[in-house]
Write an enzyme that holds these catalytic residues in place. Structure first.
Site, PDB file in Angstrom:
ATOM      1  N   GLY A  26      22.232 -36.997 -36.077  1.00  0.00           N
ATOM      2  CA  GLY A  26      23.198 -37.922 -35.518  1.00  0.00           C
ATOM      3  C   GLY A  26      24.124 -37.250 -34.529  1.00  0.00           C
ATOM      4  O   GLY A  26      24.434 -37.795 -33.466  1.00  0.00           O
ATOM      5  N   ARG A  30      24.727 -30.918 -33.297  1.00  0.00           N
ATOM      6  CA  ARG A  30      23.701 -30.416 -34.211  1.00  0.00           C
ATOM      7  C   ARG A  30      22.362 -30.299 -33.479  1.00  0.00           C
ATOM      8  O   ARG A  30      21.585 -29.373 -33.726  1.00  0.00           O
ATOM      9  CB  ARG A  30      23.568 -31.314 -35.440  1.00  0.00           C
ATOM     10  CG  ARG A  30      22.651 -30.704 -36.519  1.00  0.00           C
ATOM     11  CD  ARG A  30      22.494 -31.621 -37.716  1.00  0.00           C
ATOM     12  NE  ARG A  30      23.782 -31.827 -38.371  1.00  0.00           N
ATOM     13  CZ  ARG A  30      24.175 -32.983 -38.877  1.00  0.00           C
ATOM     14  NH1 ARG A  30      23.404 -34.054 -38.792  1.00  0.00           N
ATOM     15  NH2 ARG A  30      25.355 -33.094 -39.473  1.00  0.00           N
ATOM     16  N   ARG A  49      25.780 -39.842 -21.839  1.00  0.00           N
ATOM     17  CA  ARG A  49      26.754 -40.143 -22.888  1.00  0.00           C
ATOM     18  C   ARG A  49      26.994 -38.957 -23.830  1.00  0.00           C
ATOM     19  O   ARG A  49      27.454 -39.133 -24.957  1.00  0.00           O
ATOM     20  CB  ARG A  49      26.340 -41.378 -23.693  1.00  0.00           C
ATOM     21  CG  ARG A  49      26.324 -42.668 -22.894  1.00  0.00           C
ATOM     22  CD  ARG A  49      25.787 -43.835 -23.704  1.00  0.00           C
ATOM     23  NE  ARG A  49      25.843 -45.073 -22.930  1.00  0.00           N
ATOM     24  CZ  ARG A  49      26.800 -45.997 -23.034  1.00  0.00           C
ATOM     25  NH1 ARG A  49      27.789 -45.803 -23.891  1.00  0.00           N
ATOM     26  NH2 ARG A  49      26.771 -47.089 -22.310  1.00  0.00           N
ATOM     27  N   ARG A  93      14.657 -37.925 -39.007  1.00  0.00           N
ATOM     28  CA  ARG A  93      16.125 -37.843 -39.023  1.00  0.00           C
ATOM     29  C   ARG A  93      16.548 -36.668 -39.881  1.00  0.00           C
ATOM     30  O   ARG A  93      16.081 -36.496 -41.010  1.00  0.00           O
ATOM     31  CB  ARG A  93      16.713 -39.152 -39.561  1.00  0.00           C
ATOM     32  CG  ARG A  93      18.184 -39.032 -39.930  1.00  0.00           C
ATOM     33  CD  ARG A  93      18.894 -40.362 -40.008  1.00  0.00           C
ATOM     34  NE  ARG A  93      20.093 -40.299 -40.832  1.00  0.00           N
ATOM     35  CZ  ARG A  93      21.204 -39.649 -40.529  1.00  0.00           C
ATOM     36  NH1 ARG A  93      21.286 -38.952 -39.405  1.00  0.00           N
ATOM     37  NH2 ARG A  93      22.243 -39.658 -41.352  1.00  0.00           N
ATOM     38  N   SER A  96      23.501 -35.880 -42.435  1.00  0.00           N
ATOM     39  CA  SER A  96      24.365 -35.645 -43.586  1.00  0.00           C
ATOM     40  C   SER A  96      24.499 -36.933 -44.383  1.00  0.00           C
ATOM     41  O   SER A  96      24.284 -38.028 -43.869  1.00  0.00           O
ATOM     42  CB  SER A  96      25.733 -35.140 -43.136  1.00  0.00           C
ATOM     43  OG  SER A  96      26.336 -36.063 -42.248  1.00  0.00           O
ATOM     44  N   GLU A 188      21.968 -44.521 -40.999  1.00  0.00           N
ATOM     45  CA  GLU A 188      20.945 -44.687 -39.964  1.00  0.00           C
ATOM     46  C   GLU A 188      19.519 -44.951 -40.430  1.00  0.00           C
ATOM     47  O   GLU A 188      18.732 -45.577 -39.714  1.00  0.00           O
ATOM     48  CB  GLU A 188      20.923 -43.441 -39.051  1.00  0.00           C
ATOM     49  CG  GLU A 188      22.115 -43.274 -38.146  1.00  0.00           C
ATOM     50  CD  GLU A 188      23.291 -42.567 -38.797  1.00  0.00           C
ATOM     51  OE1 GLU A 188      24.430 -42.773 -38.374  1.00  0.00           O
ATOM     52  OE2 GLU A 188      23.062 -41.804 -39.769  1.00  0.00           O
ATOM     53  N   ASP A 211      29.261 -34.526 -48.685  1.00  0.00           N
ATOM     54  CA  ASP A 211      30.443 -34.913 -49.452  1.00  0.00           C
ATOM     55  C   ASP A 211      30.027 -35.743 -50.654  1.00  0.00           C
ATOM     56  O   ASP A 211      28.877 -36.207 -50.737  1.00  0.00           O
ATOM     57  CB  ASP A 211      31.431 -35.699 -48.582  1.00  0.00           C
ATOM     58  CG  ASP A 211      30.864 -37.019 -48.094  1.00  0.00           C
ATOM     59  OD1 ASP A 211      31.355 -38.068 -48.532  1.00  0.00           O
ATOM     60  OD2 ASP A 211      29.933 -37.006 -47.267  1.00  0.00           O
ATOM     61  N   ARG A 224      28.869 -29.213 -41.142  1.00  0.00           N
ATOM     62  CA  ARG A 224      27.886 -30.272 -40.921  1.00  0.00           C
ATOM     63  C   ARG A 224      27.096 -30.033 -39.648  1.00  0.00           C
ATOM     64  O   ARG A 224      25.945 -30.434 -39.537  1.00  0.00           O
ATOM     65  CB  ARG A 224      28.576 -31.638 -40.881  1.00  0.00           C
ATOM     66  CG  ARG A 224      29.065 -32.087 -42.243  1.00  0.00           C
ATOM     67  CD  ARG A 224      29.490 -33.547 -42.232  1.00  0.00           C
ATOM     68  NE  ARG A 224      30.720 -33.789 -41.485  1.00  0.00           N
ATOM     69  CZ  ARG A 224      31.936 -33.676 -41.997  1.00  0.00           C
ATOM     70  NH1 ARG A 224      32.091 -33.321 -43.266  1.00  0.00           N
ATOM     71  NH2 ARG A 224      32.992 -33.936 -41.265  1.00  0.00           N
TER      72      ARG A 224
END
Length: 239
Positions: A26, A30, A49, A93, A96, A188, A211, A224
């Site tokens: 995401g 990363r 973007r 994907r 986290s 997602e 978390d 993350r």
């Protein structure tokens, strides 16, 4: 593959710039970390973007990594374009998640066999019932085998893709999902699985627990971005 023009409104890439297997974190930072840490001969194909995309090689196999943003609408756009405009066949994907199952701990790796959701994303298909978004078994089986070979413990099961991060009902909805055996919550996977199912391609979600909403335990944003390498190493072997 669609004959729609490329680049798209969201992607600088030209046809051929993106590999048939793409990792989808995401966070675009990363994506940058994965490309710089694991890939060789890297080319950045997207900056639109700030949603970075890269193609390189991993152990001699061509692979891409593309930031997908937060939430079902965002990954819905990026995965759709990768599939229909760029010919991607395997979408993985790497994200986290917040643990719901009380046995999961920070940094544990979860593979989403299925993705429950509170989203209306499936309404577009006008189905005569409720669609169950599931992973591609081929990728799922291979990921479990790779994890075993690497000595990484993974938990496989049902996850939740939520449209809501700050829920007006507090934590009670998560407790309800917990009762149904759902392992963790992210935002997602369900849309990714639906797009892949509709197009007849492969998709899988591999998550690291960042978390535990029900206990208040959490990691930092920097962790993350860069510390969740076990799931990345599993995903890279699926190319």
């Amino acid at each position: 593959m669609s004959k729609s023009p490329v680049p798209t409104p969201h992607n600088n890439a030209k046809v051929g710039d993106i590999a048939e297997t793409v990792l989808l974190p995401g966070d675009p930072l990363r994506a940058k970390f994965i490309a710089e840490t694991f890939l060789e001969d890297v080319i950045q194909y997207n900056t639109v973007r700030g949603m970075f995309g890269y193609t390189g090689t991993y152990k001699g196999k061509r692979i891409s990594v593309q930031g997908s943003g937060m939430g079902i609408p965002s990954i819905g756009i990026y995965s759709y374009e990768l599939i229909h405009f760029y010919g991607v066949k395997n979408l993985i994907r790497v994200g986290s998640a917040g643990a719901i199952n009380e046995n999961l701990k920070i940094h544990d790796v979860v593979i989403g066999m299925g993705a429950c959701t509170n989203s209306n994303y499936a309404d577009q298909y006008n189905l005569p019932g409720t669609f169950a978004p599931v992973a591609s078994y081929e990728l799922l089986q291979k990921a479990v085998n790779v994890a075993n070979e690497q000595g990484t413990k993974v938990t496989v099961g049902n996850i939740l893709s939520s449209d809501v991060f700050y829920n007006d009902q507090g934590l009670e909805p998560l407790r309800q999902w917990q009762k149904m055996g759902v392992l963790c919550v992210e935002m997602e996977a369900a849309a990714l699985y639906m797009n892949a199912s509709r197009a007849g391609v492969n998709a899988l979600t591999i998550l690291t627990i960042s978390d535990c909403p029900l206990t208040g335990e959490e990691t930092t944003s920097h962790e993350r971005q860069v510390a969740f390498t076990k799931m990345m190493e599993i995903a890279l072997e699926l190319a």
